[in-house]
Design an enzyme around this catalytic site. Structure first.
Site, PDB file in Angstrom:
ATOM      1  N   TRP A   1       4.953 -10.460  -1.795  1.00 57.95           N
ATOM      2  CA  TRP A   1       4.135 -11.130  -0.310  1.00 57.95           C
ATOM      3  C   TRP A   1       4.236 -10.349   0.980  1.00 57.95           C
ATOM      4  O   TRP A   1       3.355 -10.700   1.530  1.00 57.95           O
ATOM      5  CB  TRP A   1       4.954 -12.561  -0.404  1.00 57.95           C
TER       6      TRP A   1
ATOM      7  N   GLU B   1      19.921  -5.978   2.016  1.00 58.23           N
ATOM      8  CA  GLU B   1      18.790  -5.844   2.523  1.00 58.23           C
ATOM      9  C   GLU B   1      18.355  -7.303   3.586  1.00 58.23           C
ATOM     10  O   GLU B   1      18.274  -8.345   2.952  1.00 58.23           O
ATOM     11  CB  GLU B   1      17.695  -5.558   1.497  1.00 58.23           C
TER      12      GLU B   1
ATOM     13  N   GLU C   1       8.969   0.195  -7.028  1.00 61.80           N
ATOM     14  CA  GLU C   1       9.112   0.535  -5.577  1.00 61.80           C
ATOM     15  C   GLU C   1       9.995  -0.600  -5.459  1.00 61.80           C
ATOM     16  O   GLU C   1       9.644  -1.970  -5.256  1.00 61.80           O
ATOM     17  CB  GLU C   1       7.885   0.466  -4.726  1.00 61.80           C
TER      18      GLU C   1
ATOM     19  N   GLY D   1       9.016  -4.890  -5.465  1.00 57.52           N
ATOM     20  CA  GLY D   1       9.813  -6.124  -5.091  1.00 57.52           C
ATOM     21  C   GLY D   1      11.282  -5.811  -5.094  1.00 57.52           C
ATOM     22  O   GLY D   1      11.757  -4.665  -4.935  1.00 57.52           O
TER      23      GLY D   1
ATOM     24  N   LYS E   1      -0.786  -9.482 -10.707  1.00 56.28           N
ATOM     25  CA  LYS E   1      -0.373 -10.573 -10.337  1.00 56.28           C
ATOM     26  C   LYS E   1       0.472 -10.605  -9.103  1.00 56.28           C
ATOM     27  O   LYS E   1       1.353  -9.892  -8.694  1.00 56.28           O
ATOM     28  CB  LYS E   1       0.897 -11.242 -11.418  1.00 56.28           C
TER      29      LYS E   1
ATOM     30  N   ARG F   1      -2.650   0.002  -3.088  1.00 59.73           N
ATOM     31  CA  ARG F   1      -1.998   1.102  -3.365  1.00 59.73           C
ATOM     32  C   ARG F   1      -1.865   1.186  -4.677  1.00 59.73           C
ATOM     33  O   ARG F   1      -1.440   2.328  -5.383  1.00 59.73           O
ATOM     34  CB  ARG F   1      -0.408   0.873  -2.786  1.00 59.73           C
TER      35      ARG F   1
ATOM     36  N   CYS G   1      10.535  -3.298   3.146  1.00 59.21           N
ATOM     37  CA  CYS G   1      11.644  -2.571   2.345  1.00 59.21           C
ATOM     38  C   CYS G   1      12.040  -1.295   3.179  1.00 59.21           C
ATOM     39  O   CYS G   1      13.067  -0.729   3.011  1.00 59.21           O
ATOM     40  CB  CYS G   1      11.073  -2.124   0.923  1.00 59.21           C
TER      41      CYS G   1
END
Length: 490
Positions: A163, A394, A263, A241, A187, A172, A297
């Site tokens: 998102w 994170e 990723e 994600g 998706k 990408r 990220c």
């Protein structure tokens, strides 16, 4: 006050198809099911979109499989031209697409426009790569035969996007798949499906044949995608994600030995040595931390500053963070928009509270913003203890924790003390130190004296538990190609 009217907001949302895109046609979900898309700045429902079921997923995969053979034979030049037309349409419609993204994701309009341009560049880059898929011809070492090497599309591919960059993460993945000759089922995240639906419409206008791209919007990601992974007809999964979800997907892919690109999460260290240009380091810190409201990220997650300049760096960073205007992304001058949802607010609040309870000092921020929407104050912490949760997790929010180091070895050891290895940032004017540190850092990417590393022409990806494979650059298309070797007897 914003010049964006409610009427224009409604218009850009209404202009987007809200159904599933399967086999070149817009179609409702099974039994007409839908789910709401919210504005994270107000909590208001923007619209309802189709909520795909596992049966809808199977239909989408059927369409991708049916289109694969013909699409693989499509001339590379024309595949590239489709992407080139898609690039131009994205650029031409950047303002409306940016507003759509701001409404569903929250980032300020200026950043959203920047993402549209960035997203478009993936189409332009891979339009050029489509005609550069090469192979090889060699003489066998014994001289009695020849080796031919041929590159072919890997086949129907499953793409799952996050998102936080709802348009760029789509282009990408779609860009190299189209260039390589792969059909797709994609998706998007349930929080931000509108950007992907708009992108599908643009690719139809650009001339993408029926069945090449199929879009599933759903509130049940695992329920819809796991059967497609385990089906066996799809031969590739590309996912962006969290690491936790990535691990589960890798387990599912193992059953049918799918090619994977992952990723995943990051925990980026930002190292500032005492010989650094402090002005440049603070500028870079603001970019690396506050791009996308910290919801990236690649966001700087842990700031390590050498003792001699630590106080000055913290003071300057605090001044800059405290001055950032907060508000709805459509408002003029806003730099910090809302976080994506209540869960994001709860996570960031919990991490800051934990650090403060363990002895960290809050220099600015440290709290949510009163009123509607998912807003959190830009925050700077110092004296963050090693056992604090935000030293290991994170953050995904506008929080900058600062720790002090004395030696180069201490800085590198701290930077590498994580399961992640996506990106690291280093600020120093000592060339020898720069080369030493860059080579020792355990990361797939390094920003040396700059706070942004992402570029469509460069390979993006991490090591350790930050992922597998690379996106972008000359290697990005290889993720969607298989290598076939042909032995020729003379």
């Amino acid at each position: 006050m914003s010049e964006i009217t409610e009427a224009r907001e409604r218009a850009v949302v209404e202009a987007v198809a809200k159904e599933l895109f399967i086999g070149g046609k817009w179609t409702p979900a099974t039994e007409g099911r839908t789910f709401p898309v919210h504005d994270p700045a107000t909590g208001a429902v923007l619209c309802e979109v189709a909520d795909a079921s596992p049966a809808d997923g199977a239909t989408a995969l059927d369409a991708a499989v049916a289109a694969q053979a013909e699409w693989a034979e499509h001339p590379p030049r024309e595949r590239g031209e489709i992407l080139r037309r898609g690039y131009q349409l994205l650029v031409d419609r950047a303002n409306d697409l940016a507003l759509l993204m701001t409404l569903e994701m929250g980032k300020p309009l200026a950043e959203a426009r920047g993402e549209i341009v960035y997203a478009a560049e993936f189409f332009r880059w891979f339009a050029e790569e489509a005609v550069r898929i090469d192979g090889g011809y060699a003489v066998a070492p014994n001289g009695k035969g020849r080796f031919l090497v041929h590159k072919q599309p890997v086949g129907p591919s499953l793409l799952i996007t996050p998102w936080n960059f709802p348009m760029a993460m789509g282009t990408r993945k779609i860009g190299p798949a189209v260039a390589a000759g792969c059909t797709m089922v994609i998706k998007p995240a349930a929080q931000t499906p509108l950007s992907m639906l708009a992108l599908a419409g643009i690719l139809v206008e650009a001339g993408l044949p029926e069945g090449v791209l199929n879009v599933l919007t759903t509130s049940d990601s695992g329920g819809v995608m796991e059967p497609l992974i385990r089906d066996g007809r799809a031969r590739k999964l590309s996912f962006t994600g969290s690491t936790a979800v990535g691990r589960k997907l890798l387990e599912q892919c193992a059953d049918k030995v799918l090619r994977t690109s992952m990723e995943l999460g990051g925990n980026a260290p930002f190292l500032v040595f005492d010989d650094a240009d402090i002005d440049a380091a603070v500028d870079g810190a603001m970019q690396a931390k506050m791009r996308n409201i910290g919801e990236a990220c690649t966001a700087a997650n842990r700031f390590y500053v050498q003792r001699g300049i630590a106080d000055e760096f913290a003071r300057r960073l605090t001044e800059r963070m405290a001055a950032l205007p907060i508000g709805r992304g459509t408002e003029d001058g806003v730099v910090v928009g809302p976080l994506i949802d209540e869960a994001a607010i709860e996570k960031v609040s919990s991490l800051v509270t934990d650090a403060a309870q363990r002895g960290a000092r809050v220099l600015t921020g440290g709290a949510t913003v009163d009123g509607p929407g998912n807003f959190y104050q830009p925050t700077v912490l110092t004296g963050v203890p090693r056992e604090a949760k935000l030293a290991h997790e994170e953050i995904f929010g506008p929080v900058a924790p600062i720790s002090v180091f004395d030696s180069e070895d201490e800085a590198v050891t701290a930077a590498n003390d994580t399961e992640y290895g996506l990106v690291s940032y280093v600020y120093t004017r000592d060339l020898q130190r720069a080369l030493r540190v860059v080579e020792r850092l355990e990361a797939g990417m390094v920003g040396l004296n700059q706070g942004i590393v992402s570029n469509p022409a460069a390979p993006f990806g991490g090591i350790k538990q930050s992922g597998l494979g690379r996106e972008g650059g000359t290697v990005g298309i290889e993720e969607f190609l298989e290598t076939k070797y042909v032995a020729v007897a003379l």
